[in-house]
Design an enzyme around this catalytic site. Structure first.
Site, PDB file in Angstrom:
ATOM      1  CE  LYS A 121       3.163   3.075   3.181  1.00  0.00           C
ATOM      2  NZ  LYS A 121       3.297   3.122   4.626  1.00  0.00           N
ATOM      3  CD  GLU A 165       9.725   1.438  10.597  1.00  0.00           C
ATOM      4  OE1 GLU A 165       9.678   2.394   9.801  1.00  0.00           O
ATOM      5  OE2 GLU A 165       9.652   0.247  10.233  1.00  0.00           O
ATOM      6  CE1 TYR A 183       1.053  -0.269   4.440  1.00  0.00           C
ATOM      7  CE2 TYR A 183      -0.039   1.856   4.401  1.00  0.00           C
ATOM      8  CZ  TYR A 183       0.781   0.943   5.028  1.00  0.00           C
ATOM      9  OH  TYR A 183       1.326   1.259   6.253  1.00  0.00           O
ATOM     10  CG  LEU A 204       8.178   2.261   4.825  1.00  0.00           C
ATOM     11  CD1 LEU A 204       7.924   1.038   3.962  1.00  0.00           C
ATOM     12  CD2 LEU A 204       6.889   3.013   5.068  1.00  0.00           C
TER      13      LEU A 204
HETATM   14  N1  PDD Z   1       2.810   4.906   7.368  1.00  0.00           N
HETATM   15  N2  PDD Z   1       7.468   3.577   8.983  1.00  0.00           N
HETATM   16  C1  PDD Z   1       6.316   2.899   8.990  1.00  0.00           C
HETATM   17  C2  PDD Z   1       6.264   1.587   9.691  1.00  0.00           C
HETATM   18  C3  PDD Z   1       5.171   3.415   8.346  1.00  0.00           C
HETATM   19  O1  PDD Z   1       4.030   2.724   8.337  1.00  0.00           O
HETATM   20  C4  PDD Z   1       5.256   4.684   7.710  1.00  0.00           C
HETATM   21  C5  PDD Z   1       4.092   5.301   6.975  1.00  0.00           C
HETATM   22  C6  PDD Z   1       6.492   5.369   7.747  1.00  0.00           C
HETATM   23  C7  PDD Z   1       6.677   6.716   7.090  1.00  0.00           C
HETATM   24  O2  PDD Z   1       6.693   6.600   5.691  1.00  0.00           O
HETATM   25  P1  PDD Z   1       6.194   7.802   4.755  1.00  0.00           P
HETATM   26  O3  PDD Z   1       6.992   8.997   5.140  1.00  0.00           O
HETATM   27  O4  PDD Z   1       6.501   7.337   3.383  1.00  0.00           O
HETATM   28  O5  PDD Z   1       4.730   7.984   5.030  1.00  0.00           O
HETATM   29  C8  PDD Z   1       7.573   4.778   8.384  1.00  0.00           C
HETATM   30  C9  PDD Z   1       1.646   5.385   6.670  1.00  0.00           C
HETATM   31  C10 PDD Z   1       1.507   6.859   6.710  1.00  0.00           C
HETATM   32  C11 PDD Z   1       0.414   4.642   7.152  1.00  0.00           C
HETATM   33  O6  PDD Z   1       0.545   3.443   7.359  1.00  0.00           O
HETATM   34  O7  PDD Z   1      -0.660   5.230   7.275  1.00  0.00           O
END
Ligand code: PDD
Length: 286
Positions: free
Chosen positions: A150, A182, A33, A206
């Site tokens: 992801k 994280e 996703y 991620l």
């Molecule tokens: N989540 N680490 C994890 C485990 C995440 O699920 C996310 C993002 C990030 C940050 O990635 P980005 O900057 O590309 O959004 C880091 C999204 C926002 C979610 O699951 O809703």
């Protein structure tokens, strides 16, 4: 209000959108996703999300459901149809289904499932939570070993968020071998003596799209950035901390496991980076 959502080529009211019960996203979390934010009715860093989606699909030998240009068109059309000024576009691709449950991947040529929907979030940029800062707890990281992909395997992050809520906090940072990996849905940073520290990219975290942009902007603003492991004890002694994600941008962290950071309010570097990120991202939005 009934949203218009996208499922496999069709724009439908959310109540009419359907996916098979045999879909591997549903049965096996065999799906990836992306979440792209929308400010001023425009997409933030669409290119970054499209590139990471392609990488996730390639790593799992999953077919691309459509071209990048088509994806952009779908994102834009949903934003328009649903009148989104500030919010998010959620996109999910699954390996689809042959019409039964099987551990073996379905035959080549099986159509992937593509679903997108919007989430209306007025006030996303001016979020009061960012002015207060987040309180976090630390929990063990027991996720699988390919967190760089992801996938929709979000049960443990979701449990982590619930553990944080039960402790009267906002979120959790995960720890592996003593080091912070994280946040449940964001990348983690600490700041000590003006130095921004964050974990380097690997399969353990991620590769955040917001992380990449924020690190570039920090360097452009002459801030010191160090990509290295850090422990939760080091984090508790930091001057400030923050997280980054597409859904919360730069979010200051003011407390870790009950220990206040600095004076317990959002730190100057986190606040500055949030401003810079929002400014620059709005300018580059498409
Ligand atoms: N989540 N680490 C994890 C485990 C995440 O699920 C996310 C993002 C990030 C940050 O990635 P980005 O900057 O590309 O959004 C880091 C999204 C926002 C979610 O699951 O809703």
């Amino acid at each position: 209000m009934t949203r218009t959502v996208y499922v496999n080529g069709e724009y439908l009211p959310e109540t009419e959108a359907k996916v098979s019960i045999f879909d591997r996203g549903f049965l096996m979390a065999d799906a990836v996703y992306e979440v792209t934010s929308v400010l001023d009715g425009k997409l933030i860093d669409f290119e970054g999300h499209a590139v990471r989606l392609k990488r996730s699909l390639d790593e799992l030998q999953m077919a691309e459901p459509c071209s990048k240009d088509e994806l952009l068109e779908i994102h834009r059309k949903l934003v328009e149809l649903n009148g989104i000024t500030e919010g998010l576009v959620y996109l999910q691709v699954t390996r689809g289904s042959d019409g039964d449950r099987d551990f073996v991947f379905p035959s080549a040529g099986t159509k992937p499932t593509l679903v997108l929907f919007t989430q209306n979030k007025p006030g996303l940029a001016d979020n009061p939570a960012a002015k207060k800062g987040a309180k976090i707890i630390s929990i063990e990281d027991i996720r699988w070993g390919r967190r760089d992909i992801k996938t929709v395997q979000l049960l443990y992050p979701s449990m982590g968020k619930m553990m944080a809520k039960a402790a009267g906090c906002d979120d959790a940072w995960m720890i592996e071998d003593g080091y912070v990996t994280e946040g449940t849905s964001n990348n983690a940073y600490i700041v000590k003596n003006g130095n921004i520290v964050t974990r380097p990219l690997s399969n353990d975290i991620l590769h955040g799209i917001t992380r990449k942009a924020v690190l570039r902007m920090a360097a452009e603003a002459q801030m010191e950035v160090e990509e290295r492991l850090f422990t939760i004890d080091e984090a508790k002694e930091a001057d400030e901390a923050f997280t980054t994600s597409a859904s919360a941008f730069v979010m200051p962290v003011v407390e870790i496991d009950g220990v206040a950071l600095g004076d317990g309010t959002p730190g100057p570097i986190a606040k500055r980076l949030r401003e810079i990120y929002l400014d620059e991202s709005r300018k580059a939005a498409i």
